[in-house]
Motif scaffolding. Structure first.
Motif, PDB file in Angstrom:
ATOM      1  N   GLU A  83     -16.112  42.857  16.740  1.00 11.48           N
ATOM      2  CA  GLU A  83     -17.357  43.606  16.692  1.00 11.48           C
ATOM      3  C   GLU A  83     -17.130  44.947  16.010  1.00 11.48           C
ATOM      4  O   GLU A  83     -16.021  45.480  16.004  1.00 11.48           O
ATOM      5  CB  GLU A  83     -17.946  43.808  18.092  1.00 11.48           C
ATOM      6  N   LYS A  84     -18.204  45.448  15.415  1.00  9.63           N
ATOM      7  CA  LYS A  84     -18.150  46.701  14.666  1.00  9.63           C
ATOM      8  C   LYS A  84     -19.228  47.638  15.179  1.00  9.63           C
ATOM      9  O   LYS A  84     -20.395  47.270  15.274  1.00  9.63           O
ATOM     10  CB  LYS A  84     -18.367  46.417  13.173  1.00  9.63           C
ATOM     11  N   GLU A  85     -18.821  48.869  15.537  1.00  7.25           N
ATOM     12  CA  GLU A  85     -19.771  49.875  15.987  1.00  7.25           C
ATOM     13  C   GLU A  85     -20.071  50.852  14.860  1.00  7.25           C
ATOM     14  O   GLU A  85     -19.173  51.266  14.137  1.00  7.25           O
ATOM     15  CB  GLU A  85     -19.216  50.631  17.195  1.00  7.25           C
ATOM     16  N   PHE A  86     -21.346  51.221  14.741  1.00  3.99           N
ATOM     17  CA  PHE A  86     -21.787  52.188  13.751  1.00  3.99           C
ATOM     18  C   PHE A  86     -22.255  53.456  14.456  1.00  3.99           C
ATOM     19  O   PHE A  86     -22.503  53.457  15.662  1.00  3.99           O
ATOM     20  CB  PHE A  86     -22.930  51.602  12.906  1.00  3.99           C
ATOM     21  N   GLU A  87     -22.376  54.509  13.691  1.00  3.55           N
ATOM     22  CA  GLU A  87     -22.784  55.787  14.272  1.00  3.55           C
ATOM     23  C   GLU A  87     -24.269  55.818  14.592  1.00  3.55           C
ATOM     24  O   GLU A  87     -24.702  56.568  15.461  1.00  3.55           O
ATOM     25  CB  GLU A  87     -22.435  56.926  13.309  1.00  3.55           C
ATOM     26  N   GLU A  88     -25.062  55.012  13.863  1.00  6.08           N
ATOM     27  CA  GLU A  88     -26.505  55.005  14.068  1.00  6.08           C
ATOM     28  C   GLU A  88     -26.954  53.695  14.706  1.00  6.08           C
ATOM     29  O   GLU A  88     -26.243  52.690  14.674  1.00  6.08           O
ATOM     30  CB  GLU A  88     -27.243  55.170  12.731  1.00  6.08           C
TER      31      GLU A  88
END
Length: 388
Positions: free
Chosen positions: A321-326
């Motif tokens: 999984e990949k987390e983004f800032e927005e």
């Protein structure tokens, strides 16, 4: 973001092998990204964010867009505005190979056909969380067909129209309140309350299709606690498999039998996605399926799952999984024919702030090898000689 579509503009120039099949080459696949630059402009870009075609619509603001690849270089694009105007656009993509065997593509706008126009000053004053739904597909009898729902103009009804405005069917069962739509193969799925209605794109008739659907999947009898549906997607390869996301952070895997004549056992529950604890009680906002993989988004996170053995093992495997800032508003990923090997695909992510970013995602996919019947022939010959 309106999506990513895959075309093979060099398909006609490819040679056939001895078996008569076309020799596909993943290097000639082009993933085109479509998104709205402003309220009346749509841009089509390639993987390198080069603008292939930009068009401004006569009617605006654009509320929804539907896409269909009529051939490997002709794209049908339908735009629908908040005032009820539907326009059918025809686009042509040209690609040529350079000395490095790279494809240079450009687009040509072929004009549009006004399908339906509705002047509704009253509609602008009405507020509703239910937006219109629209999807386009190819039908062997009627050509390009638009499946269209307007909660104000056609409440509780799905109208099927050609690009010339001819109505070729209506679907309007009792207590039908469609809120989302997706397509897989020759089927279209509409979500209404706690049920999913599966319609066949091949069985459109000129008569009204009252209360007729190949499959109506009642999820309240299959899913515990009856959570609200938030997203749906067919498996990219096994279109009889449907992924359903819910507002409580869960994703379930369903197997469909749309041609069940009794319409009672057309939907069975296979399993649940192995999600991390961060998904608990958070809405699954988007699910996309590509060859061998499924991607799901929640808040600012996108998760990737391997779905290669979903039909056999009845489950999927969590990869990363990949987390983004927005916070993620929407996303789309490229795809292609199931018999073409793939290493990388473009991922287009739209954020709540209005920014759009593109990424190259490494999703290794190799189509299954065809069954070799050579050993079977030897066995049959040997068995025949023994018998003789």
């Amino acid at each position: 973001i309106f999506g990513i579509i895959t075309i093979d503009p060099l398909l006609k120039s490819k040679s056939k092998n001895k078996g008569g099949d076309l020799n596909f080459d993943a290097s000639s696949m082009k993933h085109l990204m479509i998104y709205a630059r402003k309220e009346n402009a749509i841009e089509i870009l390639d993987e390198n964010r080069n603008i292939i075609l930009s068009l401004e619509t006569e009617h605006f603001p654009i509320e929804s867009v539907a896409l269909d690849v009529a051939s490997n270089s002709i794209i049908s694009l339908v735009t629908r505005t908040e005032r009820g105007s539907i326009d059918f656009h025809k686009l042509k993509i040209y690609c040529t190979e350079n000395f490095n065997n790279d494809l240079n593509c450009s687009g040509q706008y072929k004009g549009f056909t006004k399908v339906l126009t509705k002047s509704s000053d009253k509609q602008e004053c009405m507020e509703s969380n239910v937006k219109s739904l629209m999807i386009t597909f190819s039908n062997f009898k009627h050509g390009n067909v638009i499946a269209y729902h307007d909660p104000f103009l056609f409440p509780g009804e799905i109208h099927f129209m050609t690009n010339l405005g001819e109505r070729v069917g209506i679907y309007s069962p009792k207590e039908f309140f469609p809120t989302m739509v997706t397509q897989g193969g020759s089927y279209i799925a509409f979500v209404s309350l706690s049920s999913v209605h599966i319609l066949s794109t091949h069985k459109l008739k000129t008569v009204k299709m009252r209360n007729k659907a190949p499959c109506i999947c009642q999820l309240d009898s299959l899913i515990p606690n009856n959570p609200k549906i938030s997203s749906i997607a067919f498996d990219a390869i096994k279109v009889a498999v449907l992924y359903v996301g819910f507002e409580n952070g869960s994703i379930y895997i369903l197997r469909l039998k749309p041609n069940d004549p009794e319409n009672e056992n057309c939907c069975t529950l296979l399993n649940q996605f192995p999600l991390t604890k961060s998904y608990e009680n958070n809405t699954i906002s988007n699910i996309f399926s590509t060859n061998g993989y499924a991607l799901a988004s929640m808040n600012n996170t996108i998760s990737v799952f391997n779905t290669t053995e979903v039909a056999k093992l009845r489950t999927v495997r969590f990869l990363s999984e990949k987390e983004f800032e927005e916070r993620i508003e929407s996303f789309s990923i490229g795809s292609g024919p199931s018999n073409v090997p793939v290493n990388k695909l473009p991922l287009m992510v739209g954020f709540e702030s209005g920014t759009v970013k593109t990424f190259n995602v490494s999703l290794y996919y190799r189509p299954p090898e065809p069954i070799d019947f050579g050993y079977l022939r030897i066995f049959v010959i040997c068995f025949t000689l023994i018998v003789i």
